[in-house]
Structure formats: structure tokens, C-alpha cells
Write a protein that holds these residues in place. Structure first.
Motif, PDB file in Angstrom:
ATOM      1  N   ARG A 195       0.821  -1.208   0.000  1.00  0.00           N
ATOM      2  CA  ARG A 195       0.000   0.000   0.000  1.00  0.00           C
ATOM      3  C   ARG A 195       0.855   1.258   0.000  1.00  0.00           C
ATOM      4  NH1 ARG A 195      -3.050  -3.088   3.693  1.00  0.00           N
ATOM      5  NH2 ARG A 195      -2.031  -2.034   5.423  1.00  0.00           N
ATOM      6  N   THR A 196       2.208   1.089   0.074  1.00  0.00           N
ATOM      7  CA  THR A 196       3.062   2.275   0.040  1.00  0.00           C
ATOM      8  C   THR A 196       3.041   2.837  -1.366  1.00  0.00           C
ATOM      9  OG1 THR A 196       4.351   1.234   1.762  1.00  0.00           O
ATOM     10  CG2 THR A 196       5.318   3.135   0.736  1.00  0.00           C
ATOM     11  N   GLY A 197       4.075   3.297  -1.925  1.00  0.00           N
ATOM     12  CA  GLY A 197       4.033   3.824  -3.282  1.00  0.00           C
ATOM     13  C   GLY A 197       4.040   5.331  -3.282  1.00  0.00           C
ATOM     14  N   PRO A 198       3.844   5.924  -4.457  1.00  0.00           N
ATOM     15  CA  PRO A 198       3.897   7.384  -4.573  1.00  0.00           C
ATOM     16  C   PRO A 198       2.733   8.033  -3.830  1.00  0.00           C
ATOM     17  CG  PRO A 198       3.108   6.403  -6.603  1.00  0.00           C
ATOM     18  CD  PRO A 198       3.548   5.271  -5.740  1.00  0.00           C
ATOM     19  N   PRO A 199       2.917   9.261  -3.375  1.00  0.00           N
ATOM     20  CA  PRO A 199       1.837   9.951  -2.652  1.00  0.00           C
ATOM     21  C   PRO A 199       0.627  10.185  -3.553  1.00  0.00           C
ATOM     22  CG  PRO A 199       3.626  11.471  -3.176  1.00  0.00           C
ATOM     23  CD  PRO A 199       4.108  10.119  -3.534  1.00  0.00           C
ATOM     24  N   ARG A 200      -0.572   9.874  -3.021  1.00  0.00           N
ATOM     25  CA  ARG A 200      -1.798   9.998  -3.805  1.00  0.00           C
ATOM     26  C   ARG A 200      -2.626  11.221  -3.420  1.00  0.00           C
ATOM     27  NH1 ARG A 200      -3.468   5.222  -6.327  1.00  0.00           N
ATOM     28  NH2 ARG A 200      -5.646   5.783  -6.037  1.00  0.00           N
ATOM     29  N   ARG A 201      -2.388  11.756  -2.222  1.00  0.00           N
ATOM     30  CA  ARG A 201      -3.206  12.881  -1.792  1.00  0.00           C
ATOM     31  C   ARG A 201      -3.038  14.103  -2.689  1.00  0.00           C
ATOM     32  NH1 ARG A 201      -3.176  14.406   4.440  1.00  0.00           N
ATOM     33  NH2 ARG A 201      -4.136  12.324   4.433  1.00  0.00           N
ATOM     34  N   PRO A 202      -1.802  14.485  -3.106  1.00  0.00           N
ATOM     35  CA  PRO A 202      -1.703  15.625  -4.039  1.00  0.00           C
ATOM     36  C   PRO A 202      -2.483  15.393  -5.331  1.00  0.00           C
ATOM     37  CG  PRO A 202       0.444  15.124  -3.092  1.00  0.00           C
ATOM     38  CD  PRO A 202      -0.470  14.008  -2.692  1.00  0.00           C
ATOM     39  N   GLY A 203      -2.520  14.137  -5.800  1.00  0.00           N
ATOM     40  CA  GLY A 203      -3.285  13.847  -7.011  1.00  0.00           C
ATOM     41  C   GLY A 203      -4.770  14.036  -6.811  1.00  0.00           C
ATOM     42  N   THR A 204      -5.257  13.659  -5.642  1.00  0.00           N
ATOM     43  CA  THR A 204      -6.673  13.877  -5.349  1.00  0.00           C
ATOM     44  C   THR A 204      -6.998  15.363  -5.308  1.00  0.00           C
ATOM     45  OG1 THR A 204      -6.737  11.823  -4.061  1.00  0.00           O
ATOM     46  CG2 THR A 204      -8.520  13.408  -3.697  1.00  0.00           C
ATOM     47  N   LEU A 205      -6.130  16.142  -4.655  1.00  0.00           N
ATOM     48  CA  LEU A 205      -6.348  17.588  -4.600  1.00  0.00           C
ATOM     49  C   LEU A 205      -6.267  18.208  -5.997  1.00  0.00           C
ATOM     50  CD1 LEU A 205      -4.259  18.469  -1.404  1.00  0.00           C
ATOM     51  CD2 LEU A 205      -6.740  18.230  -1.610  1.00  0.00           C
ATOM     52  N   ALA A 206      -5.305  17.738  -6.806  1.00  0.00           N
ATOM     53  CA  ALA A 206      -5.177  18.261  -8.171  1.00  0.00           C
ATOM     54  C   ALA A 206      -6.411  17.915  -8.997  1.00  0.00           C
ATOM     55  CB  ALA A 206      -3.920  17.703  -8.836  1.00  0.00           C
ATOM     56  N   ALA A 207      -6.929  16.699  -8.831  1.00  0.00           N
ATOM     57  CA  ALA A 207      -8.130  16.301  -9.574  1.00  0.00           C
ATOM     58  C   ALA A 207      -9.323  17.161  -9.188  1.00  0.00           C
ATOM     59  CB  ALA A 207      -8.432  14.826  -9.318  1.00  0.00           C
ATOM     60  N   LEU A 208      -9.466  17.438  -7.897  1.00  0.00           N
ATOM     61  CA  LEU A 208     -10.569  18.290  -7.452  1.00  0.00           C
ATOM     62  C   LEU A 208     -10.403  19.713  -7.969  1.00  0.00           C
ATOM     63  CD1 LEU A 208     -10.959  17.035  -3.762  1.00  0.00           C
ATOM     64  CD2 LEU A 208     -12.396  16.488  -5.741  1.00  0.00           C
ATOM     65  N   GLY A 222      -2.557   8.161 -10.294  1.00  0.00           N
ATOM     66  CA  GLY A 222      -2.724   7.007 -11.159  1.00  0.00           C
ATOM     67  C   GLY A 222      -4.069   6.336 -11.144  1.00  0.00           C
ATOM     68  N   GLY A 223      -5.033   6.834 -10.389  1.00  0.00           N
ATOM     69  CA  GLY A 223      -6.329   6.183 -10.291  1.00  0.00           C
ATOM     70  C   GLY A 223      -7.315   6.684 -11.325  1.00  0.00           C
ATOM     71  N   ARG A 224      -8.524   6.143 -11.231  1.00  0.00           N
ATOM     72  CA  ARG A 224      -9.577   6.518 -12.170  1.00  0.00           C
ATOM     73  C   ARG A 224      -9.922   7.997 -12.047  1.00  0.00           C
ATOM     74  NH1 ARG A 224     -11.520   4.850 -16.959  1.00  0.00           N
ATOM     75  NH2 ARG A 224     -13.735   5.290 -17.185  1.00  0.00           N
ATOM     76  N   LEU A 225      -9.905   8.518 -10.809  1.00  0.00           N
ATOM     77  CA  LEU A 225     -10.207   9.928 -10.593  1.00  0.00           C
ATOM     78  C   LEU A 225      -9.213  10.811 -11.337  1.00  0.00           C
ATOM     79  CD1 LEU A 225     -11.823  12.130  -9.087  1.00  0.00           C
ATOM     80  CD2 LEU A 225     -10.195  11.890  -7.194  1.00  0.00           C
ATOM     81  N   ALA A 226      -7.935  10.442 -11.277  1.00  0.00           N
ATOM     82  CA  ALA A 226      -6.906  11.234 -11.968  1.00  0.00           C
ATOM     83  C   ALA A 226      -7.089  11.172 -13.478  1.00  0.00           C
ATOM     84  CB  ALA A 226      -5.520  10.729 -11.578  1.00  0.00           C
ATOM     85  N   GLN A 227      -7.450  10.005 -14.009  1.00  0.00           N
ATOM     86  CA  GLN A 227      -7.665   9.877 -15.452  1.00  0.00           C
ATOM     87  C   GLN A 227      -8.831  10.746 -15.915  1.00  0.00           C
ATOM     88  OE1 GLN A 227      -8.123   5.709 -16.292  1.00  0.00           O
ATOM     89  NE2 GLN A 227      -6.091   5.175 -15.517  1.00  0.00           N
TER      90      GLN A 227
END
Length: 515
Positions: free
Chosen positions: A13-26, A347-352
Motif C-alpha cells: 500500500r506504500t508507493g507514490p503519494p496519492r493525496r496531491p493527485g486527489t487535490l489536483a483532480a478536485l 494514477g487512479g480513475r479519478l486522476a484519469q
């Protein structure tokens, strides 16, 4: 054993940070959907008038004709490039990407030098005693879109040919089977709809082309009608209704293009030539390649020649306008990279979905909504440059994300487990692993965003006053005043800045990049 499994689950479950991507998507969603609110509030209950309906019909007609002709003419050109090897083939294929980076106004200037009132074609017709032809109107808009999009259609279809395994052509030759019917036609049935939908969507947002070559009641697109309603009539309800209609059209076209886009089989890049055993049609292939090269090179050469001749006529405003364009381009590039990197790391569906959302909203439509929001608060001209940089960044985001997302995915696929085992997370992972390995993709995406921004004429035409003029707006004003020599000089300056910015940023990404 339980502790080991728990540790493995944690590392997975580690990996690159996803929270900035969520904020960017919003943030992207808010910027693309937020301007719809004032458009809905100001649209009123009125329907489309006769002029608005005519603009809708013209928009759909020119986009359909432009996409259809681009794809139809790209088929023989791509087929010839796919099955022939010749000196300069790689350079010609590289040249096919130039019109995408070339500012639209510069392309229009080249076409005017060839087909315009004082162009080479009319000069030849006059020498023969024949009447002149006019480039203005529907046929001029379609011709300009053909020049801009024929290379893109050729690249899309060429990749379809290159994705066909060479063994299929060898087997067809051994069996003396018809290659066109068994291999090429089914491949085109898969690739042509996606190419048509992509170019159709691009042609819906043809503000610059329609502004210069269209105009008049019979040749006005929806975006041009929006611009005229705001700048000349101050009719904001009509502009809001047209903007909503344009948003719906672009959204539907973008969804269709994404749905019809074929998945590549990955057999080779565009520089590879398909090994063929059917050697027929060499003369026809050579003719198609020569005609395509001439259609691309002649307007580009004329635009460059006229630009050099027009440099002494550059107006005094060109210097400050160039600095503004440079500042807007660099700001747009930086913002594009921040958003694209955050979405690619997510990298998730929200980002796409967020990355594809700007395709549904043209800059002029979003600018109209922002203009309605800002008018009660401040003078729109004071925010012309920041708003332009913001919307230019959004417009380049889908292309930057398309370049950056595969690179980030490849980095995680190769090095993600090792980074997890070393507990390399968060900013440290980004600084030590992701950014060094993703530098080539970041440089390319940043250069592309800067080049597209330098030549973009859209929202700045709605917001700018005399002190916020950028190079594209200055060029459009000079062309409107029939100062064509000075406009050509500004166009050469725009093209040089766009190509130089792309080269510098792309080079910075590749220089000393980690392997």
C-alpha cells in the motif's frame, strides 16, 4: 508469518503519494466545471436565435468536413510512409509533428501567403488572366484545419499500420492473398473512427482559424459568436447560452474520441517501416508523399520568408508583448507540470477523468464563465495574464498527462518494490526516485505546454486591455488592420519562441537524466 504478511500488505500500500493527485483532480474539476455555474445563471430562458443556430450548423459542418478530409487524405499518405523506405523518411515523419507545435496564427499566415488575396496562387492566376480565388469562408476554415490536422491524422493512422505484425504481410504474400482486403481495411476500420473523432473534437474549438478566415453570418463558429457577443454587443445571456452549447458539444466529442481510441499493439514506433512483399504502387506512394510534403513545407516556408521580410516592420509593442507571452508560457508550463505530476502519481480513475476533463471545455468557454464571475469583483483586464496562464495550463494538461503517466507507471513498475522495501516514501521518494527518472517526460511535457501557450489566442482576447497584449493578440490585431508585413514578423517571433521554448525545456529534461 502473520507479521510478515502484515508487513507485505503495508509495503503493497506504500508507493507514490496519492493525496496531491486527489487535490489536483478536485482543482481541475472545479476549474472546468465551476464556470458552468455563472453560465447557467446568466443564460436566461431564451432559445437560440437564427444567427446562433447558423453558428451551430457551421461549427458542426466545418468540423465534420475538416475531420473527414484530413482522415481521407491521411490514409494514402500513411500507407505510403508505412511501406516505403527512402532518404529523409525519418525527418519527414518528425516534420509531421511540427504543425501541432506551430501556433495556429502562424499556420494561417502561411496559408494566406499561398492562397490569400496577394498570395502565390492568385499571382499565378492573374498572370494567366484568370479570376482570383478567395480563402475566406467555409473552404478557408476547412483548408486551415486540413493543414493543421492532416499530419495528426497521418501519425494516428501510421501507427495503425506499424502495429500490424510483419508476419501477417509475409503470410499474405506467401498465399498471394489481397493485403488491402484482409489486413489493411480491417485495421482502418478500427483506427479511422478514433482519428476522425479526435480531429472533429479539435476542430470544434477553432477560434483563431474562424476569427481570421471565417467571420460574417455564413461563416461564424460558436466560439467566434461567443467572442462577438461579449466584445462587441455586451450580450452576456446569449454568450452564456452559446458557451453552454459549446461545452456540451466539446464534452460529447471528447467522450466519443476517448471511447473510439484504439489500443496500440505496440509492435513499433513511427520511425519503423513495415516490411512488405507487395511492391506495387511505388509511383502512387511517391506521389502521395511528395504532395503531403509540399502541402506542409510550402506554407511553412512562405510564413518564414514573409516573417523575415516583416521583421523591420515590427511595432514597438512587440517587445513588451513578447515578455508577457514568455511569462504566461512559463507560468502555464510550471502549472501544467505540477498538475500532471500530481495526477500521474495518483494514477487512479479519478486522476484519469480529471486529466481528460479539459478536453470537454475550450479555453474561451471557461474564460467566459470566469469573466462573469470576476466582472462584479474587479476589472477583468487586471487578471488577464494570470487567467490566461491558468487556462493555457488546463488546455495542455491532457497532452502532458499522456506523456507523463506512462513514465511514472514504468518507474513504479521497475523500482516501486525496492523503494517500498527501503521505506522510501513521500517527498523523499519523489526527490530521489521519481523526479530523476521522470526528467525526460517532464521536460517534454513542460516544453509542449510552453509552446502551446506561446501561440494560443483565446481567452486573452476576452480579457486583455491595451496593457495586457500578448504576441498572438498583437498579431491578430495587426492582421485585422491589414498590416500583414508586421503581422508576419510577429508570427515569426511567435514560432521562434514556441520552438525555442520546447527545445530548451525538452533538452533540460534529457540532459544528464538518469537512465
Amino acid at each position: 508469518m502473520a507479521l510478515r504478511r502484515a508487513g507485505q500488505g503495508t509495503r503493497a500500500r506504500t508507493g507514490p503519494p496519492r493525496r496531491p493527485g486527489t487535490l489536483a483532480a478536485l482543482l481541475v474539476a472545479a476549474l472546468c466545471l465551476g464556470p458552468l455555474v455563472p453560465l447557467l445563471l446568466r443564460s436566461g430562458e431564451g432559445g437560440l436565435g437564427a444567427a446562433d443556430a447558423a453558428a451551430l450548423r457551421f461549427t458542426l459542418l466545418q468540423a465534420a468536413l475538416s475531420a473527414g478530409l484530413s482522415v481521407a487524405l491521411a490514409i494514402p499518405v500513411a500507407r505510403a510512409l508505412a511501406r516505403r523506405r527512402f532518404p529523409g523518411r525519418g525527418a519527414l515523419i518528425t516534420l509531421l509533428g511540427a504543425p501541432f507545435l506551430l501556433p495556429v496564427l502562424v499556420a494561417v499566415m502561411g496559408l494566406l501567403a499561398l492562397f490569400g488575396r496577394n498570395g502565390l496562387l492568385n499571382a499565378a492566376l492573374a498572370a494567366l488572366g484568370l479570376p482570383p480565388v478567395s480563402i475566406y469562408g467555409l473552404h478557408g476554415v476547412v483548408l486551415a484545419h486540413l493543414f493543421l490536422n492532416l499530419p495528426l491524422a497521418t501519425r494516428l493512422l501510421l501507427q495503425g499500420w506499424l502495429d500490424v505484425p510483419a508476419e501477417r504481410f509475409r503470410l499474405a504474400a506467401a498465399l498471394n492473398a489481397p493485403v488491402w482486403a484482409l489486413i489493411e481495411r480491417p485495421m482502418l476500420a478500427r483506427t479511422v473512427p478514433g482519428a476522425f473523432a479526435t480531429i472533429f473534437a479539435l476542430c470544434l474549438t477553432s477560434f483563431s482559424v474562424a476569427l481570421i478566415l471565417g467571420g460574417g453570418p455564413a461563416a461564424t463558429t460558436l466560439e467566434l459568436a461567443i467572442y462577438q457577443a461579449i466584445r462587441f454587443e455586451a450580450d452576456f445571456p446569449t454568450a452564456a447560452r452559446l458557451a453552454l452549447l459549446q461545452y456540451a458539444l466539446c464534452g460529447a466529442a471528447a467522450l466519443l474520441a476517448l471511447r473510439l481510441a484504439p489500443g496500440a499493439m505496440g509492435q513499433g514506433g513511427p520511425g519503423r517501416a513495415v516490411q512488405r512483399w507487395d511492391a506495387k504502387g511505388r509511383a502512387a506512394d511517391a506521389l502521395w508523399i511528395a504532395l503531403a510534403a509540399l502541402f506542409l513545407l510550402l506554407p511553412l516556408g512562405l510564413a518564414g520568408w514573409r516573417g523575415l521580410a516583416g521583421l523591420p516592420d515590427l511595432p514597438p509593442e512587440a517587445g513588451p508583448a513578447a515578455l508577457r507571452s514568455l511569462g504566461v508560457a512559463l507560468a502555464a508550463s510550471a502549472l501544467t507540470l505540477l498538475l500532471a505530476l500530481a495526477l500521474a502519481l495518483h494514477g487512479g480513475r479519478l486522476a484519469q477523468l480529471a486529466g481528460a476533463l479539459p478536453l470537454a471545455a475550450s479555453s474561451l468557454v471557461l474564460g467566459t464563465g470566469l469573466l462573469l464571475i470576476l466582472r462584479p469583483l474587479t476589472t477583468p483586464a487586471t487578471l488577464a495574464l494570470p487567467v490566461t496562464a491558468l487556462l493555457d495550463a488546463l488546455a495542455a494538461l491532457p497532452f502532458a498527462l499522456r506523456s507523463l503517466a506512462p513514465a511514472i507507471a514504468e518507474i513504479e513498475s521497475r523500482h516501486g518494490r525496492l523503494a517500498d522495501s527501503l521505506n522510501l516514501t513521500g517527498p523523499s521518494r519523489l526527490r530521489r526516485l521519481t523526479l530523476p527518472l521522470a526528467r525526460p517526460a517532464l521536460g517534454f511535457a513542460g516544453g509542449l505546454a510552453a509552446a502551446l501557450s506561446v501561440g494560443n489566442l483565446g481567452v486573452i482576447a476576452l480579457f486583455a486591455g491595451e496593457d495586457q497584449t500578448t504576441l498572438p493578440l498583437l498579431m491578430a490585431r495587426l492582421m485585422g488592420a491589414y498590416r500583414m508585413d508586421a503581422a508576419a514578423g510577429v508570427g515569426l517571433l511567435i514560432a521562434a519562441m514556441a520552438l525555442l521554448l520546447f527545445w530548451i525545456l525538452d533538452r533540460m529534461g534529457r540532459a544528464d537524466a538518469a537512465p
